[in-house]
Design a protein around this motif. Structure first.
Motif, PDB file in Angstrom:
ATOM      1  N   SER A   1      -9.806   6.448  43.499  1.00  0.00           N
ATOM      2  CA  SER A   1      -8.585   7.088  43.249  1.00  0.00           C
ATOM      3  C   SER A   1      -8.239   7.128  41.608  1.00  0.00           C
ATOM      4  CB  SER A   1      -7.213   6.377  44.015  1.00  0.00           C
ATOM      5  OG  SER A   1      -7.102   4.986  43.611  1.00  0.00           O
TER       6      SER A   1
ATOM      7  N   ASN B   1     -10.395   7.829  39.496  1.00  0.00           N
ATOM      8  CA  ASN B   1     -11.414   8.804  38.843  1.00  0.00           C
ATOM      9  C   ASN B   1     -11.185  10.038  39.595  1.00  0.00           C
ATOM     10  OD1 ASN B   1     -12.357   6.986  37.026  1.00  0.00           O
ATOM     11  ND2 ASN B   1     -13.799   6.137  38.747  1.00  0.00           N
ATOM     12  N   MET B   2     -10.239  10.158  40.679  1.00  0.00           N
ATOM     13  CA  MET B   2     -10.251  11.582  41.276  1.00  0.00           C
ATOM     14  C   MET B   2      -9.156  12.357  40.541  1.00  0.00           C
ATOM     15  SD  MET B   2     -10.484  10.790  45.261  1.00  0.00           S
ATOM     16  CE  MET B   2      -9.180   9.676  45.490  1.00  0.00           C
ATOM     17  N   SER B   3      -9.209  13.763  40.799  1.00  0.00           N
ATOM     18  CA  SER B   3      -8.229  14.571  40.382  1.00  0.00           C
ATOM     19  C   SER B   3      -7.087  14.615  41.259  1.00  0.00           C
ATOM     20  CB  SER B   3      -9.024  16.247  40.121  1.00  0.00           C
ATOM     21  OG  SER B   3      -9.012  16.474  41.609  1.00  0.00           O
ATOM     22  N   ARG B   4      -6.061  15.230  40.838  1.00  0.00           N
ATOM     23  CA  ARG B   4      -4.931  15.165  41.746  1.00  0.00           C
ATOM     24  C   ARG B   4      -5.037  15.876  42.889  1.00  0.00           C
ATOM     25  NH1 ARG B   4      -0.127  18.724  40.220  1.00  0.00           N
ATOM     26  NH2 ARG B   4      -0.524  19.835  42.195  1.00  0.00           N
ATOM     27  N   ILE B   5      -5.804  16.874  42.974  1.00  0.00           N
ATOM     28  CA  ILE B   5      -6.206  17.766  44.445  1.00  0.00           C
ATOM     29  C   ILE B   5      -7.067  16.674  45.017  1.00  0.00           C
ATOM     30  CG2 ILE B   5      -7.404  19.586  45.235  1.00  0.00           C
ATOM     31  CD1 ILE B   5      -6.608  21.094  42.477  1.00  0.00           C
ATOM     32  N   GLU B   6      -7.976  15.848  44.676  1.00  0.00           N
ATOM     33  CA  GLU B   6      -8.854  15.143  45.521  1.00  0.00           C
ATOM     34  C   GLU B   6      -7.942  13.986  45.961  1.00  0.00           C
ATOM     35  OE1 GLU B   6     -11.587  14.159  42.320  1.00  0.00           O
ATOM     36  OE2 GLU B   6     -13.211  15.463  43.496  1.00  0.00           O
ATOM     37  N   LYS B   7      -6.966  13.444  45.273  1.00  0.00           N
ATOM     38  CA  LYS B   7      -6.023  12.419  45.551  1.00  0.00           C
ATOM     39  C   LYS B   7      -5.187  12.841  46.736  1.00  0.00           C
ATOM     40  CE  LYS B   7      -5.510   9.510  41.729  1.00  0.00           C
ATOM     41  NZ  LYS B   7      -4.799   9.019  40.613  1.00  0.00           N
TER      42      LYS B   7
END
Length: 145
Positions: free
Chosen positions: A81, A83-89
């Motif tokens: 989490s 290293n993830m973008s907001r969309i991926e989260k």
């Protein structure tokens, strides 16, 4: 070189999914221990005492197979989490929520069918549960977008 860098970026994601598998394995042990602790009986067979847990058919099947999606997504989210973008989260959070909600909904269906002595085949039980999870996922995704 680009392929190597891409593979190294995916390594934490694979480790996260494997971490989810380990958590799922602990879930299976936990369910087994709870059943043996609270829902078991001692039976004498040829003079030997055997402790046997009750079998609830489709309820047991769903308790074992129903949460694997949740644990896979949770393992991925917990380790990746940062290293993830907001969309991926958001996608992972929606996946975890829908897996839990779908799991509980299908668990109620399996409990009701068990109480009314309706026998459901293993494949129908598991496929029905995962279809419920996917349906909840698309409903939640539609409401978030």
């Amino acid at each position: 070189m680009v392929y190597m860098r891409s593979a190294l970026n995916k390594a934490p994601e694979v480790v996260g999914v494997l971490f989810g598998l380990v958590l799922f394995y602990f879930w299976l042990i936990f369910i087994d221990k709870i059943k043996m602790l609270f829902f078991s009986e001692a039976v004498l067979v040829d003079g030997n005492k055997i402790i046997k847990a009750q079998y609830w058919g489709q309820i047991d099947q769903w308790l074992v197979a129903g949460l694997i999606l949740f644990f896979l997504i949770f393992g991925h989210y917990s380790l990746c989490s940062k290293n993830m973008s907001r969309i991926e989260k958001n996608r992972d959070i929606i996946g975890m929520k829908s897996a839990l909600i779908g799991f509980v909904l299908w668990l109620f269906i399996t409990i009701i069918s068990f109480l009314f002595n309706i026998t459901v085949t293993y494949s129908f039980n598991i496929v029905g549960g995962y279809i419920t999870i996917i349906f909840v996922y698309f409903l939640m995704r539609k409401s978030y977008i």
